[in-house]
Scaffold this motif. Structure first.
Motif, PDB file in Angstrom:
ATOM      1  N   ILE A   1       0.840  -1.199   0.000  1.00 51.22           N
ATOM      2  CA  ILE A   1       0.000   0.000   0.000  1.00 51.22           C
ATOM      3  C   ILE A   1       0.876   1.250   0.000  1.00 51.22           C
ATOM      4  O   ILE A   1       1.758   1.382   0.865  1.00 51.22           O
ATOM      5  CB  ILE A   1      -0.876   0.055   1.283  1.00 51.22           C
ATOM      6  CG1 ILE A   1      -1.496  -1.294   1.601  1.00 51.22           C
ATOM      7  CG2 ILE A   1      -1.890   1.193   1.200  1.00 51.22           C
ATOM      8  CD1 ILE A   1      -2.784  -1.592   0.959  1.00 51.22           C
ATOM      9  N   ASP A   2       0.627   2.143  -0.983  1.00 53.34           N
ATOM     10  CA  ASP A   2       1.324   3.434  -0.929  1.00 53.34           C
ATOM     11  C   ASP A   2       0.355   4.592  -1.186  1.00 53.34           C
ATOM     12  O   ASP A   2       0.768   5.720  -1.396  1.00 53.34           O
ATOM     13  CB  ASP A   2       2.499   3.471  -1.919  1.00 53.34           C
ATOM     14  CG  ASP A   2       2.041   3.418  -3.367  1.00 53.34           C
ATOM     15  OD1 ASP A   2       0.825   3.269  -3.618  1.00 53.34           O
ATOM     16  OD2 ASP A   2       2.913   3.529  -4.256  1.00 53.34           O
ATOM     17  N   ASP A   3      -0.940   4.267  -1.138  1.00 54.71           N
ATOM     18  CA  ASP A   3      -1.982   5.262  -1.368  1.00 54.71           C
ATOM     19  C   ASP A   3      -2.340   5.919  -0.037  1.00 54.71           C
ATOM     20  O   ASP A   3      -2.782   5.255   0.891  1.00 54.71           O
ATOM     21  CB  ASP A   3      -3.200   4.543  -1.983  1.00 54.71           C
ATOM     22  CG  ASP A   3      -4.351   5.478  -2.246  1.00 54.71           C
ATOM     23  OD1 ASP A   3      -4.712   6.259  -1.337  1.00 54.71           O
ATOM     24  OD2 ASP A   3      -4.916   5.412  -3.353  1.00 54.71           O
ATOM     25  N   LYS A   4      -2.090   7.230   0.021  1.00 53.85           N
ATOM     26  CA  LYS A   4      -2.287   7.995   1.275  1.00 53.85           C
ATOM     27  C   LYS A   4      -3.671   7.811   1.882  1.00 53.85           C
ATOM     28  O   LYS A   4      -3.825   7.684   3.099  1.00 53.85           O
ATOM     29  CB  LYS A   4      -2.056   9.494   0.995  1.00 53.85           C
ATOM     30  CG  LYS A   4      -0.605   9.882   1.102  1.00 53.85           C
ATOM     31  CD  LYS A   4      -0.387  10.740   2.366  1.00 53.85           C
ATOM     32  CE  LYS A   4       0.931  10.481   3.046  1.00 53.85           C
ATOM     33  NZ  LYS A   4       0.920  10.040   4.410  1.00 53.85           N
ATOM     34  N   LYS A   5      -4.677   7.827   0.983  1.00 55.34           N
ATOM     35  CA  LYS A   5      -6.065   7.737   1.490  1.00 55.34           C
ATOM     36  C   LYS A   5      -6.321   6.377   2.116  1.00 55.34           C
ATOM     37  O   LYS A   5      -7.001   6.264   3.138  1.00 55.34           O
ATOM     38  CB  LYS A   5      -7.056   7.977   0.345  1.00 55.34           C
ATOM     39  CG  LYS A   5      -7.184   9.442   0.008  1.00 55.34           C
ATOM     40  CD  LYS A   5      -8.405   9.716  -0.879  1.00 55.34           C
ATOM     41  CE  LYS A   5      -8.330  11.124  -1.412  1.00 55.34           C
ATOM     42  NZ  LYS A   5      -8.294  11.178  -2.892  1.00 55.34           N
ATOM     43  N   LEU A   6      -5.778   5.338   1.473  1.00 53.48           N
ATOM     44  CA  LEU A   6      -5.942   3.987   2.029  1.00 53.48           C
ATOM     45  C   LEU A   6      -5.210   3.871   3.365  1.00 53.48           C
ATOM     46  O   LEU A   6      -5.733   3.293   4.317  1.00 53.48           O
ATOM     47  CB  LEU A   6      -5.402   2.935   1.055  1.00 53.48           C
ATOM     48  CG  LEU A   6      -6.269   2.625  -0.170  1.00 53.48           C
ATOM     49  CD1 LEU A   6      -5.549   1.636  -1.080  1.00 53.48           C
ATOM     50  CD2 LEU A   6      -7.622   2.082   0.254  1.00 53.48           C
TER      51      LEU A   6
END
Ligand code: FMN
Length: 178
Positions: free
Chosen positions: A49-54
């Motif tokens: 995971i590298d998605d800020k929102k996630l």
């Protein structure tokens, strides 16, 4: 030597804002995939995971102990398939610690967030909470989330003198090793 790495390792919960290079993440993935597992079944899957929102959502997996994830630029969610192996917990734990120690060896900080057997709130398990966010199929259980990033805190290593040598026995439980 590997012992030096273990001597300096601490769980890191504060991170610099910069992203982790793809080359480093790829090495961590390779290390994870090389993990030993019972009967070589490898009953795990991992989600990078590298998605800020996630990451912000995942930081709410638990009431206590997951909030720090929100300042981590990346993390890896480790899942195990209980239908594939009766010891998936051990296997998923080994993957988790290999991810963490490989991160350490690449000058990255990391920290284990326990998901299995934990609660998001009074009604929803942390496992269900994470599963919904990431579309994880039913057969997989979420063991842990390992945060990965450049450390923005320096913690002292555990001193040699404080190691609990009383835990070690020789040949017989009534006979201390040290
Ligand atoms: C199985 C396991 C679960 C853990 N779960 C959490 C957690 O949910 N949140 C957290 O902040 N740290 C968690 N940790 C990190 C421990 O708190 C940490 O390893 C311990 O306090 C010793 O500190 P050190 O790793 O810096 O030596 C976990 C560690 C392990 C091995």
């Amino acid at each position: 030597v590997f012992l030096n790495l273990l001597q300096n390792r601490r769980s890191i919960r504060k991170y610099k804002a910069n992203r982790v290079e793809k080359e480093k993440i790829d090495k961590i993935i390779e290390a994870a995939l090389r993990s030993p597992s019972s009967r070589g079944i490898n009953p795990w899957q991992i989600i990078v995971i590298d998605d800020k929102k996630l990451i912000e959502k995942l930081s709410k997996s638990k009431k206590y102990g997951s909030a720090f994830l929100n300042n981590s630029p990346s993390c890896i969610v480790v899942c195990g398939d209980r239908q594939k192996s009766d010891v998936w917990i051990e296997d998923a734990s080994i993957v988790s610690i290999i991810i963490s120690l490989t991160a350490e060896s690449l000058d990255l900080g990391s920290c284990w967030v326990q998901i299995r057997n934990r609660m998001h709130d009074d009604n929803i398990t942390s496992d269900d909470y994470v599963r919904k966010i990431l579309n994880i199929p039913e057969n997989l259980c979420v063991e842990s989330i390992i945060s990965i990033g450049y450390a923005d805190e320096k913690l002292p290593s555990h001193s040699f003198d404080k190691l609990d040598f009383n835990k070690v026995f020789k040949n017989n439980f009534s006979n201390r090793y040290f």
